[in-house]
Design a protein around this motif. Structure first.
Motif, PDB file in Angstrom:
ATOM      1  N   ALA A   1      18.283  10.673 -16.865  1.00 44.46           N
ATOM      2  CA  ALA A   1      19.461  10.852 -16.016  1.00 44.46           C
ATOM      3  C   ALA A   1      19.464   9.894 -14.833  1.00 44.46           C
ATOM      4  O   ALA A   1      20.521   9.684 -14.215  1.00 44.46           O
ATOM      5  CB  ALA A   1      19.524  12.292 -15.508  1.00 44.46           C
ATOM      6  N   GLY A   2      18.300   9.325 -14.496  1.00 39.26           N
ATOM      7  CA  GLY A   2      18.239   8.385 -13.381  1.00 39.26           C
ATOM      8  C   GLY A   2      17.256   8.764 -12.296  1.00 39.26           C
ATOM      9  O   GLY A   2      17.222   8.132 -11.240  1.00 39.26           O
ATOM     10  N   PHE A   3      16.428   9.792 -12.529  1.00 37.50           N
ATOM     11  CA  PHE A   3      15.405  10.196 -11.568  1.00 37.50           C
ATOM     12  C   PHE A   3      14.103   9.448 -11.824  1.00 37.50           C
ATOM     13  O   PHE A   3      13.826   9.008 -12.940  1.00 37.50           O
ATOM     14  CB  PHE A   3      15.113  11.697 -11.703  1.00 37.50           C
ATOM     15  CG  PHE A   3      16.119  12.603 -11.061  1.00 37.50           C
ATOM     16  CD1 PHE A   3      15.846  13.211  -9.845  1.00 37.50           C
ATOM     17  CD2 PHE A   3      17.330  12.875 -11.682  1.00 37.50           C
ATOM     18  CE1 PHE A   3      16.763  14.080  -9.264  1.00 37.50           C
ATOM     19  CE2 PHE A   3      18.251  13.738 -11.106  1.00 37.50           C
ATOM     20  CZ  PHE A   3      17.974  14.342  -9.890  1.00 37.50           C
ATOM     21  N   ASP A   4      13.278   9.354 -10.787  1.00 37.88           N
ATOM     22  CA  ASP A   4      11.867   9.023 -10.941  1.00 37.88           C
ATOM     23  C   ASP A   4      11.066  10.303 -10.745  1.00 37.88           C
ATOM     24  O   ASP A   4      11.392  11.125  -9.875  1.00 37.88           O
ATOM     25  CB  ASP A   4      11.421   7.981  -9.916  1.00 37.88           C
ATOM     26  CG  ASP A   4      11.678   6.562 -10.380  1.00 37.88           C
ATOM     27  OD1 ASP A   4      11.978   6.363 -11.577  1.00 37.88           O
ATOM     28  OD2 ASP A   4      11.597   5.637  -9.546  1.00 37.88           O
ATOM     29  N   VAL A   5      10.012  10.476 -11.562  1.00 34.39           N
ATOM     30  CA  VAL A   5       9.128  11.640 -11.453  1.00 34.39           C
ATOM     31  C   VAL A   5       7.725  11.107 -11.160  1.00 34.39           C
ATOM     32  O   VAL A   5       6.979  10.781 -12.085  1.00 34.39           O
ATOM     33  CB  VAL A   5       9.157  12.491 -12.737  1.00 34.39           C
ATOM     34  CG1 VAL A   5       8.327  13.765 -12.557  1.00 34.39           C
ATOM     35  CG2 VAL A   5      10.594  12.852 -13.121  1.00 34.39           C
TER      36      VAL A   5
ATOM     37  N   MET B   1       5.628   2.558  -8.826  1.00 35.50           N
ATOM     38  CA  MET B   1       6.992   3.071  -8.913  1.00 35.50           C
ATOM     39  C   MET B   1       7.627   3.004  -7.533  1.00 35.50           C
ATOM     40  O   MET B   1       7.225   3.725  -6.616  1.00 35.50           O
ATOM     41  CB  MET B   1       6.993   4.518  -9.413  1.00 35.50           C
ATOM     42  CG  MET B   1       8.375   5.134  -9.543  1.00 35.50           C
ATOM     43  SD  MET B   1       8.295   6.907  -9.929  1.00 35.50           S
ATOM     44  CE  MET B   1       7.560   6.884 -11.555  1.00 35.50           C
ATOM     45  N   ASP B   2       8.590   2.133  -7.327  1.00 39.91           N
ATOM     46  CA  ASP B   2       9.264   2.021  -6.043  1.00 39.91           C
ATOM     47  C   ASP B   2      10.660   2.598  -6.164  1.00 39.91           C
ATOM     48  O   ASP B   2      11.623   1.901  -6.443  1.00 39.91           O
ATOM     49  CB  ASP B   2       9.315   0.556  -5.585  1.00 39.91           C
ATOM     50  CG  ASP B   2       9.721   0.435  -4.119  1.00 39.91           C
ATOM     51  OD1 ASP B   2      10.353   1.380  -3.608  1.00 39.91           O
ATOM     52  OD2 ASP B   2       9.419  -0.593  -3.507  1.00 39.91           O
ATOM     53  N   SER B   3      10.757   3.898  -5.965  1.00 43.52           N
ATOM     54  CA  SER B   3      12.025   4.577  -6.168  1.00 43.52           C
ATOM     55  C   SER B   3      13.049   4.188  -5.129  1.00 43.52           C
ATOM     56  O   SER B   3      14.248   4.178  -5.388  1.00 43.52           O
ATOM     57  CB  SER B   3      11.815   6.091  -6.161  1.00 43.52           C
ATOM     58  OG  SER B   3      10.911   6.465  -7.170  1.00 43.52           O
ATOM     59  N   ALA B   4      12.595   3.889  -3.893  1.00 40.21           N
ATOM     60  CA  ALA B   4      13.535   3.507  -2.851  1.00 40.21           C
ATOM     61  C   ALA B   4      14.223   2.203  -3.214  1.00 40.21           C
ATOM     62  O   ALA B   4      15.439   2.051  -3.084  1.00 40.21           O
ATOM     63  CB  ALA B   4      12.796   3.379  -1.520  1.00 40.21           C
ATOM     64  N   GLU B   5      13.435   1.236  -3.696  1.00 36.86           N
ATOM     65  CA  GLU B   5      14.009  -0.048  -4.089  1.00 36.86           C
ATOM     66  C   GLU B   5      14.950   0.114  -5.271  1.00 36.86           C
ATOM     67  O   GLU B   5      15.991  -0.538  -5.362  1.00 36.86           O
ATOM     68  CB  GLU B   5      12.886  -1.019  -4.444  1.00 36.86           C
ATOM     69  CG  GLU B   5      13.377  -2.403  -4.875  1.00 36.86           C
ATOM     70  CD  GLU B   5      12.228  -3.332  -5.197  1.00 36.86           C
ATOM     71  OE1 GLU B   5      12.453  -4.294  -5.953  1.00 36.86           O
ATOM     72  OE2 GLU B   5      11.116  -3.096  -4.691  1.00 36.86           O
ATOM     73  N   ASN B   6      14.585   1.000  -6.214  1.00 36.27           N
ATOM     74  CA  ASN B   6      15.422   1.212  -7.395  1.00 36.27           C
ATOM     75  C   ASN B   6      16.578   2.170  -7.130  1.00 36.27           C
ATOM     76  O   ASN B   6      17.422   2.374  -8.008  1.00 36.27           O
ATOM     77  CB  ASN B   6      14.563   1.785  -8.537  1.00 36.27           C
ATOM     78  CG  ASN B   6      13.558   0.784  -9.050  1.00 36.27           C
ATOM     79  OD1 ASN B   6      13.774  -0.415  -8.954  1.00 36.27           O
ATOM     80  ND2 ASN B   6      12.450   1.283  -9.579  1.00 36.27           N
TER      81      ASN B   6
ATOM     82  N   ARG C   1      16.497   5.396  -6.944  1.00 33.67           N
ATOM     83  CA  ARG C   1      16.387   6.506  -7.885  1.00 33.67           C
ATOM     84  C   ARG C   1      15.884   7.736  -7.136  1.00 33.67           C
ATOM     85  O   ARG C   1      14.855   7.676  -6.449  1.00 33.67           O
ATOM     86  CB  ARG C   1      15.431   6.152  -9.027  1.00 33.67           C
ATOM     87  CG  ARG C   1      15.965   5.028  -9.916  1.00 33.67           C
ATOM     88  CD  ARG C   1      14.917   4.551 -10.915  1.00 33.67           C
ATOM     89  NE  ARG C   1      14.602   5.551 -11.934  1.00 33.67           N
ATOM     90  CZ  ARG C   1      15.281   5.704 -13.065  1.00 33.67           C
ATOM     91  NH1 ARG C   1      16.341   4.946 -13.315  1.00 33.67           N
ATOM     92  NH2 ARG C   1      14.914   6.615 -13.960  1.00 33.67           N
ATOM     93  N   PRO C   2      16.573   8.850  -7.243  1.00 32.56           N
ATOM     94  CA  PRO C   2      16.105  10.076  -6.587  1.00 32.56           C
ATOM     95  C   PRO C   2      14.792  10.560  -7.193  1.00 32.56           C
ATOM     96  O   PRO C   2      14.425  10.187  -8.312  1.00 32.56           O
ATOM     97  CB  PRO C   2      17.242  11.063  -6.837  1.00 32.56           C
ATOM     98  CG  PRO C   2      17.949  10.541  -8.050  1.00 32.56           C
ATOM     99  CD  PRO C   2      17.820   9.053  -7.993  1.00 32.56           C
TER     100      PRO C   2
END
Length: 427
Positions: free
Chosen positions: A28-32, A1-6, A8-9
Motif C-alpha cells: 500500500a506504500g508503508f515502510d515496516v 530504509m530511509d522512509s523520510a526520503e521516500n 513512506r509512512p
C-alpha cells in the motif's frame, strides 16, 4: 530504509508471523522497519522476505515502545503512522467469565500497551471471528473499553471482513478493529469488490507437481509456466510493475517454482479424492475439494509442536486427486510467487494459514492513507534475495541464529547443522 526520503509512512508489526500484514501494508506504500515475532522459525522466514525490516524475536510482553523506536532508528520527524497485528487470544473458547485479566489473553493487553507507548496515528487489530460471538463478547467489550482508556477511538461499528470480498479466492472471515488517536480522522473499512477470483484463476497456470519426481524430497523445481489464466495470477507472478503495487521489488527467479513439495498419498486416498465432487468434503478425511469456479474454504494453520505438530488439513485440488501444495495455498491467500515460506509442508502451511491475506491488508492500509491525504510512492530500490538457510532451519537452529532459547519443543530430534553454518547477517 530511509522512509523520510521516500515519503513512506511507518507501520510497526507486533505479531508478524511470516508477514501477511507486513506485505499488505508495504504494497500500500508503508515502510515496516520493525516486526516482532516470538517463533524463531517464523522470524527467520520473515527476515528472508523483508530484508529491510528488523525482527525482534521475542514476545511482545518483553518489548517496550522505547526499544522498538530504538531498533527502528526513528527520528522525531518520523512519527509512527500505524501499529498493526493480530494477537493470539487462546482464552476465548473457555467456558466461564472472560476478561482481559485472563492470562491467556494477556497478549491483547500488550498490543494495546504498545499502542499507548508508541502513540501511532492508527492501529489495526486482527483476530478470529469467534471473538464476536456471545460467549466471548465480554472480552471484546473489555478490549473496546481499554481502547477508549488509552484515548483511541474505533471505526464504528467494528466489522468482520471476508477475504473473498477483497479480491482473494478464499472464504475467510476475520474481525478487524481499526482505531485512531482521538485527535485524528477516522478511516473507513474498505468497500467490498464486486467480483472474486476463482480457484481456477488462482491455480490454473501452475503445473501438476506430481509430474516432477524431484518434488518428492524437495520443494523447488525449474518450470516453464503457461500463460496466466487470469489477471489475478498475472499479478501474483509479478510480470509487470503493477504486481508489485507500491512495494519494493525483489530479485528472484520467476522460473523457480517454490514451496511445492509433494504429499505421498496412498492409492486408496487418491481414489477417494477422485470420487469427491468439487465443492464438497471427502467423507473420510473431511477434506474439502476446491470448486474450479468458486472459492476455497478457510485455510488453517494446523498445530504447533507443543500440541502435536499436526499439518493443517489442506484442500483437495479441483483437477488433481491430491491435496494442494503450500505454494497453491499461498496463491489462494494472495501471496505473490516471489514470497517464500519454510521448506517443510508443516511450517509452510502454518505460515500461510496464520497470516492475514496481503490483498486484504493492503485494502485496509490504503483506507488509512486516504484519510491522511497521502499519495503512495513507488520505491526504486530492488531488494536482494535472502539467504535460503533461513527457510530450512529447525527450531533449535533458528533459535541459535537469533541467539535465543527456543520456545518450541521439538517432538522429534532432527540432526542440526553446526552453529558455524548459521553465521548469517542479523540486521
Amino acid at each position: 530504509m530511509d522512509s523520510a526520503e521516500n515519503n513512506r509512512p511507518i507501520a510497526i508489526d507486533l505479531f508478524a508471523g511470516a508477514g501477511g500484514l507486513c506485505l499488505g501494508f508495504e504494497q500500500a506504500g508503508f515502510d515496516v522497519p520493525v516486526a516482532i515475532e516470538i517463533d524463531p522459525i517464523h522470524a527467520a522466514v520473515h527476515r528472508f522476505n523483508f530484508p529491510l525490516c528488523k525482527v525482534i524475536p521475542r514476545s511482545v510482553k518483553e518489548v517496550t515502545g522505547k526499544e522498538i523506536l530504538s531498533v527502528a532508528k526513528l527520528s522525531s520527524q518520523q512519527p509512527i503512522t500505524a501499529v498493526i497485528g493480530g494477537a493470539p487470544c487462546q482464552g476465548f473458547s473457555v467456558m466461564g467469565p472472560r476478561s482481559l485479566c485472563d492470562p491467556r489473553n494477556e497478549l491483547v493487553k500488550d498490543f494495546l500497551r504498545l499502542v499507548d507507548e508508541l502513540q501511532p496515528s492508527y492501529f489495526v487489530f486482527e483476530n478470529v471471528k469467534g471473538l464476536t460471538c456471545d460467549r466471548n463478547r465480554p472480552v471484546l467489550e473489555a478490549i473496546i473499553d481499554q481502547i477508549a482508556a488509552i484515548n483511541y477511538r474505533l471505526v464504528d461499528p467494528w466489522q468482520v471482513l471476508n477475504a473473498r470480498n477483497y479480491g482473494i479466492p478464499q472464504n475467510r472471515e476475520r474481525l478487524f478493529l481499526v482505531g485512531a488517536r482521538n485527535n485524528t480522522c477516522l478511516p473507513i473499512y474498505p468497500k467490498p469488490l464486486k467480483h472474486s477470483p476463482t480457484c481456477t484463476h488462482a491455480l490454473g497456470d501452475l503445473p501438476d507437481v506430481e509430474q516432477f519426481h524431484s518434488l518428492i524430497n524437495k520443494g523447488e523445481v525449474i518450470v516453464c509456466l503457461s500463460q496466466p489464466h487470469s489477471a489475478y495470477a498475472a499479478r501474483l507472478r509479478c510480470q509487470s510493475r503493477r504486481g508489485w503495487y507500491y512495494g519494493y521489488r525483489r530479485q528472484w527467479d520467476p522460473s523457480l517454482l517454490t514451496n511445492s513439495i509433494r504429499t505421498n498419498h496412498s492409492q486408496q486416498s487418491r481414489d477417494r479424492f477422485a470420487r469427491t465432487p468439487p465443492g464438497t468434503r471427502e467423507p473420510i478425511t473431511r477434506f474439502f475439494r476446491l470448486p474450479p469456479d468458486g472459492v476455497c474454504n478457510t485455510l488453517r494453520a494446523g498445530t504447533d509442536s507443543a500440541r502435536g505438530s499436526f499439518t493443517s488439513p489442506r484442500p483437495i485440488h479441483y483437477r488433481y486427486a491430491r491435496c494442494i501444495t503450500v505454494r497453491e495455498m499461498a496463491r489462494l491467500h494472495g501471496f505473490p510467487d516471489w514470497f517464500r515460506f519454510h521448506s517443510t509442508k508443516w511450517h509452510g502451511a502454518r505460515q500461510v494459514g496464520n497470516s492475514v491475506p496481503p490483498p486484504l491488508a493492503r485494502a485496509i492500509a490504503l483506507e488509512i492513507l486516504k484519510v491522511l491525504d497521502h499519495t503512495p510512492t513507488v520505491p526504486t530500490q530492488i531488494l536482494p534475495a535472502g539467504n535460503e538457510q533461513l527457510l530450512t532451519m529447525v527450531a533449535s537452529e533458528a533459535a541459535a541464529y537469533w541467539g535465543i532459547e527456543s520456545p518450541i519443543r521439538q517432538r522429534n530430534k532432527v540432526p542440526s547443522r553446526s552453529a558455524n553454518s548459521l553465521e548469517l547477517a542479523k540486521v
